[in-house]
Design an enzyme around this catalytic site. Sequence first.
Site, PDB file in Angstrom:
ATOM      1  NE  ARG A   1     -19.572  53.785   0.801  1.00 45.33           N
ATOM      2  CZ  ARG A   1     -20.569  54.627   1.033  1.00 45.33           C
ATOM      3  NH1 ARG A   1     -21.422  54.380   2.012  1.00 45.33           N
ATOM      4  NH2 ARG A   1     -20.746  55.693   0.283  1.00 45.33           N
TER       5      ARG A   1
ATOM      6  NE  ARG B   1     -18.389  57.779   2.334  1.00 49.94           N
ATOM      7  CZ  ARG B   1     -19.523  58.433   2.087  1.00 49.94           C
ATOM      8  NH1 ARG B   1     -20.400  58.622   3.068  1.00 49.94           N
ATOM      9  NH2 ARG B   1     -19.793  58.908   0.881  1.00 49.94           N
TER      10      ARG B   1
ATOM     11  CE1 TYR C   1     -28.711  50.380  -9.170  1.00 48.84           C
ATOM     12  CE2 TYR C   1     -28.414  50.275 -11.546  1.00 48.84           C
ATOM     13  CZ  TYR C   1     -29.247  50.271 -10.435  1.00 48.84           C
ATOM     14  OH  TYR C   1     -30.595  50.159 -10.599  1.00 48.84           O
TER      15      TYR C   1
END
Length: 395
Positions: free
Chosen positions: A342, A220, A375
């Site tokens: 990220r 982060r 994902y």
Amino acid sequence: MWIIELESKKGIRYSCRERFTDPATGKKFILAVTINSNSRQAQRTGRQMLLEKYNKRISREKDKQKRKEELLFSAVCDEWIKATAPTVKVETQDNHRMYCKRILRALSPGLLFQDFTPAIAEKIITEMYYTERLSYSYCAATLIVIKMIMRYAKKAGYISDVYDFEAIRIKRRPATPAELEKATNKFLNHDELQNVLHQLRVLNQRVALAMEFISLTGLRCGEMLALRWQDTDLEKRQCNINGTIVKIIKNGDEIQRGTPKNVYSYRTIDLNSRAISILQWFKADNKRLELWKKGNCISRTYHDRGYIFTTRTGAPYNIQYINRILRKVTVPGKKISTHIFRHTHISMLAEMNVPLKAIMQRVGHNDPNTTLQIYTHVTDSMKQELKNKLEKISI
């Protein structure tokens, strides 16, 4: 009135008791006072004491009821924020204030707390989600805050039941094509990442390298900015994540560093060669700035605070400042913020078929759904790989 004899170490005493009725609710209750003897005079005194005690109680109840009738919903919000402040992080306090402002904006000015009904609460959330088309997560968080305020109000005695508030739910609406596209545009492919980093190098080389470091580690932005040299081991090629930069604290303040998001955010991650090179670059350039400032008597502003990714003064970058620079970067269909780097790291790991559990541990996620949002949005290369494999299927 009836009298009960009490025996204690101090001797015999007497409890005068009487049953009264609450004029507001009609409920019965018993009051008691203690007298030293059971004489008629003492009983008269006891009766008078009971009456005074009753009048004080009724007066308090009237004052309490009057306050409840005049209590504003905004005042209860303020009370709740103050009550929760000692138990939450500074950033969470700021979020609480933000959500309360959003709720109050949807209400009539000066709305009394007793007039805030479950129907009004449900209408606020419904209009936010279905009419204003705000995100599900934002609306759900707003609803949680409303429920927390009402739970506090119950504990404070302002309301007796919160069941109807607790029963409010948000039913997910069908996603629009634009929303579906937005969900799949939370990361950059290889070419887009190269393009973004090239644009950033022109704008600010230090910020460009910092964002590249996030894309290589999945940190982060706050975690990356909180990294100190003592948290890194260049020989072992690792860094320990144990802090974050508090967004709302003024840049340069000594208390700018806070704890990570949650217990799962404490972790040690491995670094590849490029990430090590970026750390070494900052080590050398920070040293250069420190030496240059020492030799410059007019402007000696650099102060080494032990942080790695710093401004030219040695203080960690302000996240809002970084995002202002990122807004100058243009990539068709993509909103460039610190978090997209990220997400890009997660997508690259997914493309390499890294197990979900390993990705979660690396990026500090405790909820699989959070990771799966990235994902499951397969990259173009994975789609092409599937296409190639389908051609090999034969019966």
